[in-house]
Enzyme design. Structure first.
Site, PDB file in Angstrom:
ATOM      1  N   CYS A   2       0.782  -1.227   0.000  1.00  0.00           N
ATOM      2  CA  CYS A   2       0.000   0.000   0.000  1.00  0.00           C
ATOM      3  C   CYS A   2       0.823   1.292   0.000  1.00  0.00           C
ATOM      4  CB  CYS A   2      -0.957   0.022   1.173  1.00  0.00           C
ATOM      5  SG  CYS A   2      -1.855  -1.531   1.420  1.00  0.00           S
ATOM      6  N   ARG A  50      -4.586   0.730  -1.614  1.00  0.00           N
ATOM      7  CA  ARG A  50      -4.391  -0.611  -1.091  1.00  0.00           C
ATOM      8  C   ARG A  50      -3.878  -1.597  -2.126  1.00  0.00           C
ATOM      9  NH1 ARG A  50      -8.495  -5.227   1.212  1.00  0.00           N
ATOM     10  NH2 ARG A  50      -6.919  -6.296   2.470  1.00  0.00           N
ATOM     11  N   VAL A  53      -3.102  -8.025   0.273  1.00  0.00           N
ATOM     12  CA  VAL A  53      -2.234  -9.179   0.453  1.00  0.00           C
ATOM     13  C   VAL A  53      -2.785 -10.129   1.513  1.00  0.00           C
ATOM     14  CG1 VAL A  53       0.075  -9.908   1.215  1.00  0.00           C
ATOM     15  CG2 VAL A  53      -0.165  -7.973  -0.344  1.00  0.00           C
ATOM     16  N   ASP A 102      -3.838  -7.895   9.287  1.00  0.00           N
ATOM     17  CA  ASP A 102      -2.848  -7.372  10.222  1.00  0.00           C
ATOM     18  C   ASP A 102      -3.085  -5.889  10.479  1.00  0.00           C
ATOM     19  OD1 ASP A 102      -2.063  -6.789   7.575  1.00  0.00           O
ATOM     20  OD2 ASP A 102       0.045  -6.625   8.117  1.00  0.00           O
TER      21      ASP A 102
END
Length: 609
Positions: A2, A50, A53, A102
């Site tokens: 990103c 973005r 992933v 995450d």
């Protein structure tokens, strides 16, 4: 991975600045091709592009957490490799998660630990958190500086972005470059924290910054320290292998296709062997040039072509391998050069090595979203030839400019004489290296040679490595490819930094500790191979194409390039036989063309007084 950007201004209503924030965000479309969004409040606006992933559906940003006292908003770039463990701990502390990303782990970590979250993260990242409860912006960059983050102070706040282009899209930021910026461009070193553009700088690796109504404050949360190394050589090698196994296990977590960038050298071959223990089948990619193997000529830096070693590794490990073979016309294409220069924002590249890395990344992106790279092993383990040259070790210039080619570079007549005299690059480099040596940590009782080598290692990890990481990040993210660099795990860097130099060269060669740690996963040919740099084409047709492009520039008398570059030198380059141009000649010819491409695409202000 990103791209992030944002604006904090306490004297204006940023909800009325949506068009500007969207323009800042749009500059990083290539970094984040999958999605883009902005968020704004009265005194803060955040933007995000973005590259999906992890948690493709659930990780959209900017990500907002609602609290009883106000919103906390995150825009985040990178990967936190220990997010699974952190999420488990946060759940035990009562946090509930809406996604599997995450990103949400980072946001919840801030809610739980505040700024102290930085001590718990393992990964590569740059992020910003606007905490409306205190009208406070937190900016964080990872320990080694794998992910970039730039700042620009304004009268009432700050602009920030993953790349300078995001900041320069805001009318408050002026595209100015002065003498200090030009010194950075032509010194072949990177002053940590500098960004070339006047008024702009990087947040240094391992630092965080806080912007609130009382101003901008920074602190260091991680830095290299000198500590006694208690392990013997065998134990050290075993510990390095344990760390590498854990690093690879963490960094191969992804919800999208992955691969390894394989050069046939020790670093990438080791990662290929280790990755194959987790991914089956494993895809690998290598860059090569038409006719390079058959017509290769050895020189002082490279004594063998890559292709035979790449084949050995692919066969030894059993990878699904693809060679990306480039010809001279692709490398010399002015559009490729413009793309590479635009990706870096400034003309500080490595010529065809940048162009080929851009084209390699573009080709790999057609098959994979994440690539593993061996970048930084040379800085961590002492791989470059100049680490091992006694004259360079005792020199007063950065080691990478202390060799014959580097010294030629410092005194090169590329610049107009009056500008060269103003910049005084030699003094700039000597002063910079003196400052690095003074800054380097030392260990009480270390003998003079060990201390000297520790300082050289420190210089590489804090000055040369950021330059190389920036190159890798920009060329790959320009095509939406995330590149992970396992050798930048801070635990590995800390451990190897404190291993004695004698241990790092225990077999009489470069990178001895790494070679012994991964001996079982690489073929014998690679274990015996001498350090070889990132490949460069040897095709004379490529050199001829460069000369033709310089001649075209010389025929355009109004070209602003020659406000900087010495025309006598440029004409001499054009007149020579292509085969007589050495690596330094070619590098500076490429620099001239990079500058021309840069000036043609930027309305910048040069302040030369």
């Amino acid at each position: 991975m990103c791209g992030i950007t944002g604006w904090v201004g306490f004297a204006r209503d940023l909800t009325r600045e949506r068009a500007t924030v969207e323009a800042m965000t749009a500059t990083m479309r290539e970094r984040g091709p999958d999605d883009g969004a902005t968020w704004s409040a009265q005194h803060a606006a955040l933007g995000h592009r973005r590259l999906a992933v992890i948690d493709i559906e659930g990780g959209a940003q900017p990500m907002v957490a609602d609290t009883p006292d106000g919103q906390v908003v995150l825009t985040y770039s990178g990967e936190v490799y220990n997010f699974v463990e952190l999420r488990q701990e946060l759940r035990r502390r009562g946090h509930e998660f809406r996604t599997a990303s995450d990103t949400e782990v980072v946001l919840r970590s801030y809610l739980e630990w505040g700024d102290a979250l930085v001590d718990r993260l393992n990964g590569m990242y740059a992020f910003a958190i606007w905490d409306a409860r205190a009208e406070r912006l937190l900016l964080v960059r990872d320990r080694l500086g794998v992910k970039p983050l730039y700042l620009y102070r304004t009268a009432d706040g700050v602009l920030f972005g993953s790349e300078p282009k995001a900041i320069l899209a805001n009318p408050l930021a002026k595209p100015r470059i002065g003498l200090n910026g030009l010194r950075e461009l032509f010194a072949y070193s990177k002053t940590v924290g500098e960004a070339v553009w006047a008024g702009m700088r990087e947040l240094k690796p391992g630092r965080l910054a806080v912007m609130d109504r009382s101003g901008l404050r920074e602190r260091t949360y991680w830095q290299l320290e000198a500590k006694p190394h208690e392990d013997d050589t065998e134990t050290t090698s075993e510990r390095i292998r344990e760390l590498m196994d854990d690093i690879m296990r963490r960094q191969l977590v992804s919800d999208v296709p992955q691969c390894v960038l394989l050069s046939g050298g020790l670093d990438s071959s080791a990662l290929t062997g280790l990755a194959a223990q987790h991914l089956t089948p494993l895809r690998t990619f290598a860059v090569d040039f038409v006719g390079q193997t058959d017509n290769f000529t050895a020189d002082v830096l490279q004594d063998s072509p890559d292709a035979p070693f790449v084949r050995d590794v692919a066969q030894h490990v059993g990878t699904d391998h693809t060679d990306i073979v480039l010809d001279h016309s692709e490398l010399a294409d002015p559009e490729v050069r413009r793309a590479a220069v635009a990706a870096r924002d400034i003309p500080i590249g490595l010529g065809d090595m940048d162009n080929s890395l851009y084209l390699l990344s573009k080709a790999v992106r057609e098959h994979s979203t994440v690539a593993i790279s061996g970048e930084s092993a040379d800085e961590v383990f002492g791989g470059y030839w100049w680490f091992h040259d006694p004259g360079v070790q005792r020199g007063n210039l950065y080691p990478w400019v202390s060799g014959p080619g580097g010294k030629q570079s410092v005194g090169r007549p590329l610049l107009r004489k009056e500008l060269s005299d103003q910049l005084d690059i030699g003094t700039f480099l000597r002063d910079g290296y003196a400052a690095v040596r003074a800054e380097s940590p030392v260990l009480h009782g270390e003998d003079p040679h060990e201390r000297r080598m520790r300082r050289i290692s420190y210089a590489h990890l804090t000055r040369f490595l950021p330059y190389m990481l920036d190159r890798k990040d920009r060329m790959s993210m320009a095509v939406g490819l995330e590149v992970r660099v396992p050798f930048c795990d801070h635990r590995l860097v800390e451990y190897v930094f404190n291993a004695p130099w004698a241990m790092k060269t225990h077999d009489g060669r470069e990178k001895s500790l790494l070679r012994s740690a991964v001996a079982d996963v690489i073929p014998r040919s690679v274990a015996q191979r001498r350090k070889s740099p990132y490949p460069s084409t040897q095709e004379l047709k490529y050199v001829m194409a460069l000369q033709e492009q310089v001649e075209e520039l010389l025929n355009d008398r109004s070209n602003p390039t020659f406000n900087i570059i010495d025309t006598t030198w440029a004409r001499e380059i054009v007149s020579r036989e292509p085969g007589s141009l050495n690596r330094v000649d070619r590098l500076f010819t490429e620099r001239l063309l990079d500058i021309a491409a840069w000036l043609s695409s930027h309305r910048l202000e040069l302040h030369l007084t």
